[in-house]
Structures are given as C-alpha cells and as structure tokens.
Scaffold this active site. Structure first.
Site, PDB file in Angstrom:
ATOM      1  N   LYS A  22       0.819  -1.216   0.000  1.00 47.20           N
ATOM      2  CA  LYS A  22       0.000   0.000   0.000  1.00 47.20           C
ATOM      3  C   LYS A  22       0.851   1.264   0.000  1.00 47.20           C
ATOM      4  O   LYS A  22       0.639   2.158  -0.821  1.00 47.20           O
ATOM      5  CB  LYS A  22      -0.928   0.017   1.214  1.00 47.20           C
ATOM      6  CG  LYS A  22      -1.802   1.281   1.252  1.00 47.20           C
ATOM      7  CD  LYS A  22      -2.540   1.452   2.562  1.00 47.20           C
ATOM      8  CE  LYS A  22      -1.658   2.119   3.590  1.00 47.20           C
ATOM      9  NZ  LYS A  22      -2.386   2.604   4.762  1.00 47.20           N
ATOM     10  N   ASN A  23       1.797   1.380   0.935  1.00 45.80           N
ATOM     11  CA  ASN A  23       2.578   2.616   1.044  1.00 45.80           C
ATOM     12  C   ASN A  23       3.338   2.907  -0.240  1.00 45.80           C
ATOM     13  O   ASN A  23       3.390   4.047  -0.703  1.00 45.80           O
ATOM     14  CB  ASN A  23       3.545   2.544   2.223  1.00 45.80           C
ATOM     15  CG  ASN A  23       2.834   2.696   3.553  1.00 45.80           C
ATOM     16  OD1 ASN A  23       1.694   3.145   3.599  1.00 45.80           O
ATOM     17  ND2 ASN A  23       3.491   2.323   4.625  1.00 45.80           N
ATOM     18  N   ARG A  97      -5.191   9.525   4.500  1.00 45.00           N
ATOM     19  CA  ARG A  97      -3.889   9.954   5.029  1.00 45.00           C
ATOM     20  C   ARG A  97      -2.845  10.087   3.914  1.00 45.00           C
ATOM     21  O   ARG A  97      -2.038  11.006   3.903  1.00 45.00           O
ATOM     22  CB  ARG A  97      -3.415   8.938   6.076  1.00 45.00           C
ATOM     23  CG  ARG A  97      -2.045   9.227   6.660  1.00 45.00           C
ATOM     24  CD  ARG A  97      -2.109  10.299   7.702  1.00 45.00           C
ATOM     25  NE  ARG A  97      -0.781  10.668   8.161  1.00 45.00           N
ATOM     26  CZ  ARG A  97      -0.554  11.611   9.043  1.00 45.00           C
ATOM     27  NH1 ARG A  97      -1.549  12.280   9.561  1.00 45.00           N
ATOM     28  NH2 ARG A  97       0.669  11.916   9.410  1.00 45.00           N
ATOM     29  N   ASP A 121      -5.795   6.313   9.402  1.00 43.41           N
ATOM     30  CA  ASP A 121      -5.730   5.512  10.615  1.00 43.41           C
ATOM     31  C   ASP A 121      -5.199   6.318  11.793  1.00 43.41           C
ATOM     32  O   ASP A 121      -4.287   7.124  11.644  1.00 43.41           O
ATOM     33  CB  ASP A 121      -4.810   4.299  10.404  1.00 43.41           C
ATOM     34  CG  ASP A 121      -5.293   3.422   9.262  1.00 43.41           C
ATOM     35  OD1 ASP A 121      -6.513   3.368   9.061  1.00 43.41           O
ATOM     36  OD2 ASP A 121      -4.449   2.816   8.592  1.00 43.41           O
TER      37      ASP A 121
END
Length: 198
Positions: A22-23, A97, A121
């Site tokens: 994901k990142n 985010r 989150d």
C-alpha cells in the site's frame, strides 16, 4: 470473531503472487503527477486507500485507464488546480492519510499545493512536520489555516539543499524527494528512514 487455525508438519508447495504494498503504491501513484506522459503501474493493491487515491487523481484531471484488475495507466497532461478549492477535494483528501503525498509532485511541477488536514488511521503520533520542514529547506513556504484545517504550500524556485530531517519518517523523505526532483541543484537528505520503499 474469525480465527485462523494453523496445522504444522506439512511441506509447503505452490506459487503465489504477492499483492503490491500500500505505502509504495500511494507514493508511486502520486509520483505519476510529475509527468504529462502516460505512466503504467502494475500490481496495485485493490484496497480502499489505493482506490480512493486513484479516484482523487482522476477528479484532479489525471486521465485514468484501468487496463487490468491491478494495472492502471495514468496521464497527468492536465491537472485541474482549481479542484483544490472544492468541497469534494476537501472531503476526499481529508479521508485519506496518503493524500499528503500529492504535495511533493505538485510543488515540483506547479510550484503550489493545498491540502486539508489528512485523516486516515489513528495509530499514535502522525505529524506532518517532516514533510513541511523538508519543503521549507527546499525553499517553499507554507501556511496552516486553523479555522479551516487547511495547509497551503508555495514554491516558486526550489533549490536542492543539504537537510537533516528531525525524524526518520517513512513518508516525509519520499515527499521531499518528489518535491526536489525538479528543483535546481542536488538535494541531500540525512536521517531518512532506511525502509525499503525509500
């Protein structure tokens, strides 16, 4: 509550294709705004944050073409900077985010960027100081409107400096890296995280 039961003693065999991280996906998606050329990205994870960012890029005017289940083509030939002033943009980026990662490419290419305070989150302290201190070291200025929870960053002439980050942030150095890609000179970053993504 669901549970996994693991029974040992069996030889493992077979093949798997790991899902993209994901990142890393969020950073690469944002980096696609650096160029007006078409960029194809494979193995994007089909998760909420990635899909939300893809939608945000599309709403900003990036041409998005889904080529396969996890493969997309992006072409940021035109980015609608006026979209930053809309309620839709505020709602989208405040819910994600990873939207903070669009700041670096936008600063590099257009010299300005805006962002509402991002959501995401709640996993302890997740400040944005590293991003903004890095942008300032490159020559950018920023302003935070407390009443609207909105950041505005401007950079007319970014120049590569030596910089010491105040923490070994994961996303901070990558955002600064993307902002410095089109800056004059060489940028050297100390105290960057040693994570594989960087």
């Amino acid at each position: 509550m669901g549970k996994y039961i693991i029974e040992g003693g069996h030889r493992l065999r077979g093949e798997i294709t790991p899902q993209g991280a994901k990142n890393e996906a969020l950073q690469i998606l944002c980096a696609s705004m650096h160029s007006p050329e078409a960029i194809t990205i494979n193995n994007l994870p089909r998760i909420k944050d990635v899909l939300l960012l893809i939608q945000l890029l599309e709403d900003l005017g990036v041409q998005v073409e889904k080529l396969a289940d996890t493969t997309y083509r992006f072409k940021a030939g035109h980015v609608d900077l006026d979209y930053f002033q809309t309620e839709a943009y505020i709602s989208q980026s405040a819910a994600l985010r990873g939207s903070v990662m669009i700041l670096g490419p936008l600063l590099a290419r257009f010299g300005k960027a805006v962002l509402p305070k991002p959501g995401g989150d709640k996993i302890g302290r997740r400040r944005l100081d590293t991003h903004f201190l890095g942008f300032q070291a490159l020559g950018a200025t920023f302003d935070f409107d407390k009443a609207e929870n909105f950041y505005r960053v401007n950079a007319s002439n970014l120049k590569g400096p030596y910089m010491l980050l105040d923490e070994a942030s994961l996303t901070g150095p990558e955002n600064v890296d993307m902002a410095s890609d089109l800056a004059e000179g060489t940028t050297t970053i100390y105290n960057a995280s040693s994570d594989a993504y960087i």
